[in-house]
Design a protein around this motif. Structure first.
Motif, PDB file in Angstrom:
ATOM      1  N   TYR A  15      -2.969   6.946  -3.090  1.00  0.00           N
ATOM      2  CA  TYR A  15      -3.410   6.945  -4.510  1.00  0.00           C
ATOM      3  C   TYR A  15      -2.151   8.506  -4.918  1.00  0.00           C
ATOM      4  O   TYR A  15      -1.722   7.542  -6.530  1.00  0.00           O
TER       5      TYR A  15
ATOM      6  N   LYS B 120       1.122   6.735  -6.531  1.00  0.00           N
ATOM      7  CA  LYS B 120       0.705   5.308  -7.247  1.00  0.00           C
ATOM      8  C   LYS B 120       0.317   6.014  -8.130  1.00  0.00           C
ATOM      9  O   LYS B 120       1.359   5.261  -9.596  1.00  0.00           O
TER      10      LYS B 120
ATOM     11  N   GLN C 142       9.972   2.271  -4.570  1.00  0.00           N
ATOM     12  CA  GLN C 142       9.953   2.185  -5.886  1.00  0.00           C
ATOM     13  C   GLN C 142      10.489   3.594  -6.202  1.00  0.00           C
ATOM     14  O   GLN C 142      10.815   3.582  -7.271  1.00  0.00           O
ATOM     15  N   TRP C 143       9.781   4.925  -5.237  1.00  0.00           N
ATOM     16  CA  TRP C 143       9.707   5.881  -5.864  1.00  0.00           C
ATOM     17  C   TRP C 143      11.386   6.438  -5.244  1.00  0.00           C
ATOM     18  O   TRP C 143      11.694   7.326  -6.738  1.00  0.00           O
TER      19      TRP C 143
ATOM     20  N   GLU D 250       2.365  -1.641   2.091  1.00  0.00           N
ATOM     21  CA  GLU D 250       2.363  -1.018   1.191  1.00  0.00           C
ATOM     22  C   GLU D 250       3.406   0.785   0.451  1.00  0.00           C
ATOM     23  O   GLU D 250       3.532   0.924  -0.247  1.00  0.00           O
TER      24      GLU D 250
ATOM     25  N   LEU E  39       2.708   5.280 -11.635  1.00  0.00           N
ATOM     26  CA  LEU E  39       1.898   4.818 -12.871  1.00  0.00           C
ATOM     27  C   LEU E  39       2.108   5.539 -13.926  1.00  0.00           C
ATOM     28  O   LEU E  39       2.442   4.996 -15.275  1.00  0.00           O
TER      29      LEU E  39
ATOM     30  N   LEU F 215       5.859   1.390  -2.067  1.00  0.00           N
ATOM     31  CA  LEU F 215       5.968   2.636  -2.597  1.00  0.00           C
ATOM     32  C   LEU F 215       7.337   3.414  -2.828  1.00  0.00           C
ATOM     33  O   LEU F 215       8.138   3.842  -3.524  1.00  0.00           O
TER      34      LEU F 215
END
Length: 173
Positions: free
Chosen positions: A100, A103, A138-139, A131, A107, A135
């Protein structure tokens, strides 16, 4: 000799007394009240959960379970700044909450420095969580080197093998 023994006894009494003062107890949670909040969370009444736990937080320190529900409700209510503020003081960072956290970072699109502990925990999760891999990619979108891409491709194959085996097990039953 008696005076020395008396000093030792007093020393032990002081040590025990001050050790009890220094210990911070986990706040006692009324199980019925917590169950009400948990049921509200599970039924999707996130605003109610957030309001109740926010009020409780003003009265006393939240328990670990309450704090976890509070963070999750902030996440699902898209209150990124409040989530990040609460994150700073939160001690028990479960794998779910680590996901979380990343994320929220992605986000919120704010340039936040990721703590070393959080990054380490995400790296640990990558072996078992697609997942977490996503993440991480993406990071670190611009910092992933070509040689690391082959490791991620191998990880994709491993996850696909697990999915295929799961599918086979389910179809047997």
């Amino acid at each position: 000799m008696k005076a020395e023994n008396i000093r030792r006894v007093w020393f032990v009494v002081f040590v025990i007394f001050f050790s009890f003062l220094g210990c911070e107890k986990e706040p006692e949670v009324d199980l019925k009240e917590f169950q009400i909040v948990k049921d509200a969370y599970n039924t999707g009444h996130l605003t109610v959960v957030q309001a109740i736990l926010s009020d409780r937080k003003k009265e006393r320190k939240l328990s670990i379970e309450e704090e976890s529900l509070y963070l999750k409700s902030l996440f699902y209510l898209s209150e990124w700044n409040a989530f990040l503020e609460e994150w700073k003081g939160f001690e028990r960072k479960t794998p779910e909450l680590i996901l979380y956290y990343f994320k929220v970072i992605l986000l919120s699109k704010e340039k936040k420095q990721i703590g070393e502990e959080e990054e380490k925990r995400l790296l640990e999760l990558m072996a078992v969580s697609p997942e977490a891999c996503l993440l991480y990619l993406q990071w670190n979108e611009k910092r992933v080197k070509t040689k690391h891409k082959s490791l991620f491709l191998a990880q994709i194959k491993q996850f696909q093998n697990y999915l295929d085996r799961m599918n086979q097990e389910i179809s047997k039953k």
